[in-house]
Design a protein around this motif. Structure first.
Motif, PDB file in Angstrom:
ATOM      1  N   ARG A 261     141.610 -68.364  21.535  1.00  0.00           N
ATOM      2  CA  ARG A 261     140.994 -69.452  22.306  1.00  0.00           C
ATOM      3  C   ARG A 261     139.536 -69.153  22.634  1.00  0.00           C
ATOM      4  O   ARG A 261     138.681 -70.046  22.622  1.00  0.00           O
TER       5      ARG A 261
ATOM      6  N   GLN B 253     137.537 -69.852  19.483  1.00  0.00           N
ATOM      7  CA  GLN B 253     137.433 -71.293  19.253  1.00  0.00           C
ATOM      8  C   GLN B 253     136.434 -71.931  20.212  1.00  0.00           C
ATOM      9  O   GLN B 253     135.651 -72.804  19.823  1.00  0.00           O
ATOM     10  N   LYS B 254     136.450 -71.490  21.445  1.00  0.00           N
ATOM     11  CA  LYS B 254     135.507 -72.015  22.423  1.00  0.00           C
ATOM     12  C   LYS B 254     134.079 -71.659  22.051  1.00  0.00           C
ATOM     13  O   LYS B 254     133.174 -72.488  22.169  1.00  0.00           O
TER      14      LYS B 254
END
Length: 224
Positions: free
Chosen positions: A216, A219-220
């Protein structure tokens, strides 16, 4: 990055266990994995004559709300009074998983940021015990999620070491740092990947939570 991180042996990890944990075992009350008074449906778990001899710190650790409230009425400063180790009633309640006592102490003005003599905190001890609801409650009071104690241990490190999957997940979701090194030189990430330290489903679950968190983060970063 993970491959280059130092991987402590299981033997060294056991040595660290014996020196890093606060001496909660010496506290003459029930073990932290027993049910709280509210979970048992009780307000009082000891005989009245016994309760009269307990300090506010012992009452907090036992979850004796009625008696604790009576003690706190006797003095304005008792709610944050430290004992000989610097533990406040809130720190004791968090360490023993007494969630209703923690809730009431916070309402009565207990300081969630208080640190004991060796920098033990309510958040670290709740994380060590895997008391996720208490951890979340304390984080809602804006305590330092990466607070470190006398040997550099953080709440996340203690949650990982204790195999507390839900607690690890909650701490990571709120921004806990996977890369903060303890004085021993290892991080929560090192500990999660250390061969032989965990076994079976718990190891896989802890690693999966961490892998998902790292994914995550990547991806951020890509979206930014």
């Amino acid at each position: 990055g993970a491959d280059a991180a130092p991987k402590p042996s299981s033997a060294s990890m056991e040595r660290q266990r014996s020196t890093e944990l606060p001496a909660l075992d010496s506290f003459p009350l029930k073990h932290s994995n027993t049910l709280t008074n509210r979970q048992r449906g009780n307000e009082v778990s000891a005989l009245p004559a016994t309760l009269d001899t307990l300090s506010i710190h012992q009452l907090a650790a036992q979850g004796e709300l009625s008696q604790l409230k009576e003690h706190l009425r006797r003095g304005e400063n008792l709610v944050n009074k430290p004992d000989e180790r610097g533990f406040t009633p809130l720190i004791w309640a968090a360490a023993f998983g007494e969630i209703e006592t923690v809730r009431h102490l916070l309402e009565w003005g207990a300081d969630p940021h208080a640190l004991a003599k060796e920098r033990e905190s309510a958040l670290s001890l709740a994380s060590m015990g895997g008391y996720t609801d208490i951890v979340v409650m304390l984080l809602e009071r804006n305590v330092d999620i990466n607070i470190y104690d006398w040997n550099g241990g953080t709440p996340l490190l203690y949650a990982v070491r204790g195999n507390h999957v839900k607690c690890v997940e909650a701490l990571l979701a709120r921004g806990a740092d996977l890369t903060t090194e303890a004085d021993s030189g290892y991080t929560p990430l090192d500990l999660a990947l250390a061969p032989g330290f965990f076994c079976g489903d718990t190891r896989k679950a802890i690693q999966q939570v961490i892998e998902n968190h790292i994914l995550r983060l990547f991806q951020k970063r890509e979206l930014e």
